[in-house]
Scaffold this motif. Structure first.
Motif, PDB file in Angstrom:
ATOM      1  N   PHE A   5      -5.847 -47.243  39.140  1.00  0.00           N
ATOM      2  CA  PHE A   5      -5.644 -45.798  39.205  1.00  0.00           C
ATOM      3  C   PHE A   5      -5.200 -45.392  40.616  1.00  0.00           C
ATOM      4  CE2 PHE A   5      -7.507 -41.561  40.143  1.00  0.00           C
ATOM      5  CZ  PHE A   5      -6.728 -40.810  39.278  1.00  0.00           C
ATOM      6  N   ILE A  57     -10.758 -40.534  34.247  1.00  0.00           N
ATOM      7  CA  ILE A  57      -9.868 -41.665  33.947  1.00  0.00           C
ATOM      8  C   ILE A  57     -10.542 -42.986  34.332  1.00  0.00           C
ATOM      9  CG2 ILE A  57      -7.677 -42.771  34.581  1.00  0.00           C
ATOM     10  CD1 ILE A  57      -6.505 -39.971  34.928  1.00  0.00           C
ATOM     11  N   VAL A  58     -11.197 -42.985  35.485  1.00  0.00           N
ATOM     12  CA  VAL A  58     -11.735 -44.237  36.017  1.00  0.00           C
ATOM     13  C   VAL A  58     -12.981 -44.711  35.246  1.00  0.00           C
ATOM     14  CG1 VAL A  58     -12.857 -45.254  38.046  1.00  0.00           C
ATOM     15  CG2 VAL A  58     -10.750 -43.931  38.306  1.00  0.00           C
ATOM     16  N   PHE A  59     -13.842 -43.766  34.854  1.00  0.00           N
ATOM     17  CA  PHE A  59     -15.072 -44.161  34.168  1.00  0.00           C
ATOM     18  C   PHE A  59     -14.840 -44.215  32.660  1.00  0.00           C
ATOM     19  CE2 PHE A  59     -16.680 -42.920  38.210  1.00  0.00           C
ATOM     20  CZ  PHE A  59     -17.778 -43.735  38.421  1.00  0.00           C
ATOM     21  N   PRO A  60     -14.938 -45.413  32.059  1.00  0.00           N
ATOM     22  CA  PRO A  60     -14.750 -45.479  30.608  1.00  0.00           C
ATOM     23  C   PRO A  60     -15.901 -44.757  29.898  1.00  0.00           C
ATOM     24  CG  PRO A  60     -14.723 -47.662  31.615  1.00  0.00           C
ATOM     25  CD  PRO A  60     -15.197 -46.722  32.658  1.00  0.00           C
ATOM     26  N   LEU A  74     -15.950 -53.546  35.852  1.00  0.00           N
ATOM     27  CA  LEU A  74     -14.887 -52.889  35.082  1.00  0.00           C
ATOM     28  C   LEU A  74     -14.413 -51.614  35.789  1.00  0.00           C
ATOM     29  CD1 LEU A  74     -13.210 -52.609  32.457  1.00  0.00           C
ATOM     30  CD2 LEU A  74     -15.118 -51.375  31.470  1.00  0.00           C
ATOM     31  N   ILE A  75     -15.360 -50.833  36.297  1.00  0.00           N
ATOM     32  CA  ILE A  75     -14.983 -49.606  37.014  1.00  0.00           C
ATOM     33  C   ILE A  75     -14.113 -49.961  38.226  1.00  0.00           C
ATOM     34  CG2 ILE A  75     -15.889 -47.699  38.426  1.00  0.00           C
ATOM     35  CD1 ILE A  75     -18.288 -47.614  36.538  1.00  0.00           C
ATOM     36  N   LEU A 112     -18.771 -46.879  28.645  1.00  0.00           N
ATOM     37  CA  LEU A 112     -19.624 -47.395  29.714  1.00  0.00           C
ATOM     38  C   LEU A 112     -20.647 -46.339  30.137  1.00  0.00           C
ATOM     39  CD1 LEU A 112     -18.437 -49.478  32.691  1.00  0.00           C
ATOM     40  CD2 LEU A 112     -19.681 -47.414  33.177  1.00  0.00           C
ATOM     41  N   THR A 147     -10.492 -50.462  37.029  1.00  0.00           N
ATOM     42  CA  THR A 147      -9.797 -49.216  36.635  1.00  0.00           C
ATOM     43  C   THR A 147      -9.579 -48.328  37.860  1.00  0.00           C
ATOM     44  OG1 THR A 147     -11.919 -48.297  35.950  1.00  0.00           O
ATOM     45  CG2 THR A 147     -10.542 -49.145  34.240  1.00  0.00           C
ATOM     46  N   LEU A 148     -10.534 -48.353  38.789  1.00  0.00           N
ATOM     47  CA  LEU A 148     -10.358 -47.581  40.018  1.00  0.00           C
ATOM     48  C   LEU A 148      -9.162 -48.124  40.813  1.00  0.00           C
ATOM     49  CD1 LEU A 148     -11.557 -45.394  41.928  1.00  0.00           C
ATOM     50  CD2 LEU A 148     -12.843 -47.217  43.030  1.00  0.00           C
TER      51      LEU A 148
END
Lengths: 337, 322
Positions: free
Chosen positions: B302, A144-147, B294-295, A150, B298-299
């Motif tokens: 989440f 989920i976290v790593f697109p 970006l990570i 990317l 999202t981290l």
């Protein structure tokens, strides 16, 4: 088993028919408005490829029937000439050449990721905070976290000059091999092992990406099936009767997890196909996702709409197959919900 | 005489009741103890503050106007620079430069505003639509549920990114058009999620109790069912927030939306960064630095979502009330 299947076949058939109608309706909506607007502008590259034979100068209602007829008779127009690689080729040819590569990628990645999902999914049948459960959560969390784009971009960047990445753009059709258009298989058929090994090398990164992201996506649904089933009374009864845990897992939990996966297969497949488009676009893997990407970039709406149509058909076929498998494997589903 | 008189009625807590209760204090303590929620909240707050800063003080990034305007002003006149400032250079170039000779740090900070604005719009619009439709479909079942299922099937047959881009083309291709298109493609995700949760909560005793006491459907769905699914729903909203940011970054990375071409956006920056591979893989920072940024976001969302879900502890509250 067959009786269950027969009993459910009407419902499955109805669902498939509805899905096809919905898919065509959705695409014709896009088709009619996009193409009609472009037609009105008289500036679009698609005009050289379209022609009134596809009905783009008609009203939306008429276009619906044109679209349905074209979709099922293969009159999908030509790819616009500005398409970097395939300008002037018919959309059917583009789909015909690129689809086997996508199917091959999807099939191999599913063959690998399904056992991974089952193995990691079993971690959820353990008690809360067990190591396997934490590891399973971590695996899903990473997905989920790593697109995807990317991770793909990083891999492409750092492996750019290696034979694992297609770095030089090809400008003509002969990139595709014959007869299957899958270099690995065609190389083996013709005894051209250099082609086969080159095909394997450029296949590795897209495959790894697809396996990881597909498995994390499927695992989320598989996990919910297992977690729902853990609270069932008969599971406790089985345990209290002294049935070993692994038998409970094998005979019940794994089936319930898989059943949940089959139940939501359209959502799963749509995610997987989304991953496929991104992987193919980032890694220049010449499948259907790449054809869609190139069509969008060059404004070739025929290419874009009909590749989406094929993606939709793939979702419907997988829904159809999974409905049958679910009815056969899960007694609860066969008996009606 | 009512047969139920004298019996304790099991009732689901409303949001206000939860907030006023002792259990709410307990939940806050649980949250504080919950390292992932705290970490997630801190990271998310960091990004929110950056986004707000660029909105309130548009000149703080060293440009005469906002970074968005500064970049948009290039309008095609940006040309790839053969030399890229290395990491650790002075001033705004401390995180190095990117393909067009632009400094990474201020462009990246300005990107937060655009990415957050886009994803918040999509998540708020689609979650509200999905919540209302999902609650009613889950509660009523029957024809409403059937229609919802068909509508969501209608959307889930097409890969999301394809659908969003095509609808965006249809609407005219601008920042706002893509946001609308993504919301159109996204709301069924929330609707199906809420509908499934509502269906399972519908079986609970307190819902039956509310029904027999004559509460209206709206009261039952919003006062009884909604608080029960709130923790899961909140977690889902935060997770989807991260996924929408990933989506917009993906669309821009792949150059699928021309409206974003000269916007400070993380996907755009990564697209520029990946072009720097032509200068050699030793020039990695134009790609990697925005990617890690970006990570981080999202981290953060989440962890916050997952932590919230564990912290609210609705169930224990309910059982305490009995």
């Amino acid at each position: 088993m067959m009786a269950h299947l027969m009993k459910n076949s009407l419902g499955i058939g109805k669902r498939v028919l509805t899905a096809v109608i919905e898919l065509v309706a959705l695409l014709v909506f896009l088709y009619a408005f996009l193409l009609a607007a472009e037609y009105a502008d008289k500036s679009a590259v698609l005009l050289q490829a379209a022609g009134p034979s596809m009905g783009i100068n008609q009203n939306a209602f008429t276009q619906f029937f044109y679209f349905v007829k074209d979709a099922f008779t293969g009159n999908w127009g030509n790819v616009a000439s500005s398409f970097s690689t395939l300008g002037g080729f018919s959309v059917v040819a583009v789909v015909g050449f690129s689809l086997p590569l996508t199917i091959f990628l999807l099939a191999i990645s599913l063959l690998i990721s399904v056992p991974i999902v089952v193995l990691i999914g079993i971690g959820y049948s353990r008690r809360m905070n067990s190591t396997t459960r934490v590891a399973s959560n971590l695996y899903v969390g990473l997905g989920i976290v790593f697109p995807l784009f990317l991770v793909g971009a990083f891999l492409r960047f750092f492996l750019y000059n290696s034979s694992l990445v297609i770095s030089a753009p090809t400008t003509n059709l002969p990139y595709w091999t014959f007869p299957t258009h899958i270099p690995v298989i065609d190389g083996l058929i013709h005894g051209n092992y250099a082609m086969a090994s080159a095909g394997i090398l450029v296949f590795i990164i897209p495959l790894l990406l697809m396996v990881f992201f597909s498995s994390t996506s499927m695992l989320q649904i598989y996990r919910s099936g297992i977690l729902k089933s853990l609270n069932q009374g008969y599971l406790e009864a089985a345990s209290s009767l002294g049935l070993p845990r692994w038998i409970v897992v094998r005979n019940y939990l794994m089936i319930k997890g898989s059943s949940e996966l089959f139940r939501y297969i359209s959502i799963v497949m749509t995610s997987i196909l989304t991953f496929d488009i991104v992987v193919e676009a980032v890694m220049t893997y010449r499948g259907l996702g790449w054809a869609f990407y190139e069509s969008i970039l060059t404004g070739s709406y025929f290419g874009a709409i009909f590749t989406l149509f094929v993606f939709g058909i793939l979702v419907i076929i997988s829904s159809f197959l999974s409905s049958i498998i679910r009815v056969i494997t899960d007694p609860e589903a066969a008996g009606g919900e | 005489m009512d047969g139920n008189e004298g019996e304790e009625r099991l009732e689901a807590p409303t949001v206000t009741m939860i907030l006023k209760s002792r259990q709410a204090t307990k939940s806050v303590k649980v949250s504080l103890a919950n390292a992932s929620a705290i970490t997630g909240a801190v990271i998310t707050a960091f990004y929110l503050i950056i986004g707000l800063l660029d909105t309130v003080f548009p000149n703080y990034l060293g440009t005469s106007g906002s970074m968005g305007n500064a970049l948009t002003a290039f309008n095609g006149s940006l040309s790839a620079s053969s030399s890229i400032s290395p990491l650790g250079s002075s001033g705004w170039y401390i995180l190095g430069g990117t393909l067009y000779g632009l400094p990474i740090l201020p462009v990246m900070l300005a990107a937060v505003k655009f990415d957050l604005a886009f994803s918040l719009f999509v998540v708020i619009v689609s979650s509200l639509i999905g919540l209302v439709i999902g609650l009613y479909a889950g509660f009523f079942g029957g024809i409403i549920d059937r229609i919802l299922t068909e509508i969501s099937n209608f959307f889930v047959q097409i890969p999301l990114i394809g659908l969003a881009v095509m609808v965006s083309y249809l609407l005219g291709f601008s920042f706002f058009d893509l946001a609308i298109a993504t919301s159109i493609a996204w709301w069924p995700i929330f609707a199906v999620f809420v509908r499934n949760k509502a269906r399972s909560v519908k079986m609970a005793t307190f819902v039956a109790s509310a029904m027999t006491s004559g509460d209206t459907a709206t009261e039952i769905t919003f006062r009884h069912i909604f608080p029960s699914i709130l923790p899961d729903f909140a977690a889902r909203v935060f997770i989807e927030l991260g996924i929408v940011v990933q989506l917009i970054a993906t669309v821009d990375f792949l150059n699928l939306d021309p409206a974003f071409k000269y916007m400070p956006e993380i996907g755009n920056m990564m697209s520029w960064g990946s072009s720097s591979v032509l200068l050699g893989t030793s020039t990695w920072w134009p790609l990697v630095v925005p990617g890690l940024f970006l990570i981080g976001f999202t981290l953060g969302v989440f962890l916050l979502g997952a932590g919230l879900k564990r912290s609210i502890r609705y169930k224990s509250w309910r059982y305490d009330q009995r």
